[in-house]
Design a protein around this motif. Structure first.
Motif, short mmCIF file in Angstrom:
data_model
loop_
_atom_site.label_atom_id
_atom_site.label_comp_id
_atom_site.label_asym_id
_atom_site.label_seq_id
_atom_site.Cartn_x
_atom_site.Cartn_y
_atom_site.Cartn_z
N ASP A 126 52.35 41.87 55.55
CA ASP A 126 51.53 43.07 55.57
C ASP A 126 51.34 43.56 54.15
O ASP A 126 52.05 43.17 53.22
N VAL A 127 50.33 44.41 53.98
CA VAL A 127 49.99 44.92 52.66
C VAL A 127 49.50 46.34 52.79
O VAL A 127 48.79 46.69 53.74
N THR A 128 49.90 47.18 51.86
CA THR A 128 49.36 48.52 51.71
C THR A 128 48.60 48.54 50.39
O THR A 128 49.19 48.28 49.33
N ALA A 129 47.30 48.81 50.44
CA ALA A 129 46.46 48.74 49.26
C ALA A 129 45.49 49.90 49.28
O ALA A 129 44.45 49.86 49.96
N GLY A 130 45.83 50.98 48.60
CA GLY A 130 44.99 52.18 48.59
C GLY A 130 44.88 52.76 49.99
O GLY A 130 45.89 52.99 50.66
N GLU A 131 43.64 53.00 50.43
CA GLU A 131 43.44 53.57 51.76
C GLU A 131 43.49 52.52 52.86
O GLU A 131 43.37 52.85 54.04
N TYR A 132 43.67 51.25 52.48
CA TYR A 132 43.68 50.16 53.44
C TYR A 132 45.09 49.65 53.67
O TYR A 132 45.96 49.71 52.79
N SER A 133 45.31 49.13 54.84
CA SER A 133 46.49 48.32 55.14
C SER A 133 46.01 47.17 56.02
O SER A 133 44.98 47.26 56.69
N ALA A 134 46.77 46.08 55.99
CA ALA A 134 46.37 44.90 56.75
C ALA A 134 47.61 44.11 57.13
O ALA A 134 48.65 44.19 56.47
N VAL A 135 47.48 43.34 58.20
CA VAL A 135 48.55 42.47 58.69
C VAL A 135 47.95 41.08 58.91
O VAL A 135 46.87 40.94 59.50
N PHE A 136 48.67 40.07 58.44
CA PHE A 136 48.34 38.66 58.63
C PHE A 136 49.51 38.00 59.34
O PHE A 136 50.65 38.15 58.88
N ILE A 137 49.27 37.25 60.43
CA ILE A 137 50.34 36.50 61.10
C ILE A 137 49.81 35.11 61.45
O ILE A 137 48.76 34.98 62.09
N PHE A 138 50.57 34.09 61.05
CA PHE A 138 50.31 32.71 61.45
C PHE A 138 51.41 32.31 62.42
O PHE A 138 52.60 32.41 62.08
N TYR B 114 43.06 47.90 58.63
CA TYR B 114 43.08 49.33 58.96
C TYR B 114 42.63 50.13 57.74
O TYR B 114 42.96 49.80 56.60
N HIS B 115 41.86 51.18 58.00
CA HIS B 115 41.43 52.11 56.97
C HIS B 115 41.88 53.50 57.38
O HIS B 115 41.47 54.01 58.42
N ARG B 116 42.77 54.09 56.59
CA ARG B 116 43.35 55.40 56.92
C ARG B 116 43.93 55.38 58.33
O ARG B 116 43.71 56.29 59.13
N SER B 117 44.66 54.31 58.63
CA SER B 117 45.38 54.14 59.90
C SER B 117 44.47 53.96 61.11
O SER B 117 44.91 54.10 62.26
N THR B 118 43.21 53.63 60.88
CA THR B 118 42.28 53.34 61.97
C THR B 118 41.85 51.89 61.87
O THR B 118 41.44 51.43 60.80
N ARG B 119 41.93 51.18 62.99
CA ARG B 119 41.59 49.76 62.96
C ARG B 119 40.12 49.54 62.67
O ARG B 119 39.25 50.15 63.28
N ARG B 120 39.85 48.62 61.73
CA ARG B 120 38.47 48.23 61.41
C ARG B 120 38.14 46.84 61.94
O ARG B 120 37.01 46.59 62.35
N ARG B 121 39.12 45.91 61.92
CA ARG B 121 38.89 44.56 62.39
C ARG B 121 40.15 44.03 63.07
O ARG B 121 41.27 44.33 62.66
#
Length: 325
Positions: A37-49, A80-87
């Protein structure tokens, strides 16, 4: 970047964990996944293989009939953007492949790749479509570890489920080309593996990682009175330990699906705040909280629920399945 000298137990001295992919599972019910996972500014994201996908209703049924984990691989990506899912991406494939290259070791699932570079970098690239029938998503996460990996730990004594934090703190660059996102921040990477289906004997867990200004702490809570695990990474190094049980259980609340999640997320004994639900389902929740330089990302999972026929049926609607050629 300085190459950290930390060997995998059982490998020759001087061999670092990124010099080879951990062994992939090959028996029915077994699994291994690689999480970041990553926290980058207003975005956060999760990658799982995933090899032996924990989100696969087909593997839940098929493993009891001899289905192998390599027949049920998956890629999960969420932005996620500001804790709201985008994709949201969850694609399942009937195969995976490992490739040894001059630059490192690469796991291929569909068009997506996980690469452990020989310089210690971790690269995850997702080239997918949103589940179940959505648009294209192209994303990349590059991690440069800033703290050593922790030792592998057994989650519950006498049960074949294991966890290892590979990069507790990492300089991270997140790019989501299909969304025009390019941002830098702090990343986290770990791996879980086991020799039997989750939910067969290990019913579930909840865990959270906390990035602070100088230190990352990961707490892993297990059911049945099992003492929790903690990984701490900072200027004094990386340490994995089993902690005493809390004298008093912390408050929880129910989601709309009836799943019990923490009422507060903590950095040690300091409450960071009420978790925001990034994902909520009958068996799984992903949560996030940020305050005063502290960033928390966590998950709650009840795998017994997932194996119920109704929830397996519902899971089909969040998954895109690539059929064998």
């Amino acid at each position: 970047m300085r190459r950290m000298d930390l060997a995998i137990p059982g490998t020759p001295k001087g061999t670092a964990w990124w010099d080879e992919l951990p062994a992939l599972p090959n028996s029915p019910g077994a699994y291994r996944w690689f999480y970041a996972d990553v926290t980058a500014g207003e975005y956060s994201a999760v990658f799982i293989f995933m090899v032996g996908s924990l989100f696969s209703p087909r593997y839940s049924v098929g493993a009891r009939r001899g289905a192998l984990p390599l027949e049920h691989c998956a890629v999960n990506f969420a932005l996620y953007h500001r804790s709201t899912r985008r994709r949201w991406v969850l694609s399942e494939y009937p195969r995976a492949a490992v490739q040894v290259q001059q630059e490192g070791r690469v796991l291929h699932i569909g068009r997506s790749v996980l690469e452990y570079g020989l310089d210690g970098t971790v690269r995850m690239e997702v080239d997918e479509r949103c589940a179940p029938f959505g648009g294209e998503v192209r994303a990349r996460l590059v991690l440069e570890p800033q703290a050593a990996a922790a030792e592998e730990v057994q989650l519950v004594p006498e049960l074949p489920h294991f966890w290892r934090v590979l990069a507790p703190r990492a300089k991270a660059r997140l790019e989501v080309f299909s969304e025009g996102v390019a941002s830098e921040g702090i990343g986290y990477h770990d791996s879980n593996h086991g020799a039997e289906l989750l939910g067969a004997r290990l019913p579930g867990w909840h865990w959270a990682r906390v990035h602070g200004p100088e230190e990352t702490v990961v707490d892993y809570h297990l059911p049945g009175g099992v003492a929790p695990l903690r990984v701490t990474a900072g200027v004094l190094g990386t340490k994995a330990e089993r902690r005493p049980l809390l004298a008093e259980a912390r408050d929880t609340r129910l989601t709309g699906w009836g799943l019990r999640v923490p009422a507060q997320l903590y950095a040690g004994n300091q409450a960071v705040g009420e978790p925001r639900l990034l994902e909520s389902s009958p068996f799984y929740a992903r949560v996030e909280a940020r305050r005063d330089g502290l960033d928390v990302m966590g998950e709650v999972a009840d795998f017994r629920r997932f194996h119920s026929p109704l929830i397996r049926w519902m899971a089909h609607f969040r998954t895109r399945v690539e059929r064998p050629a």
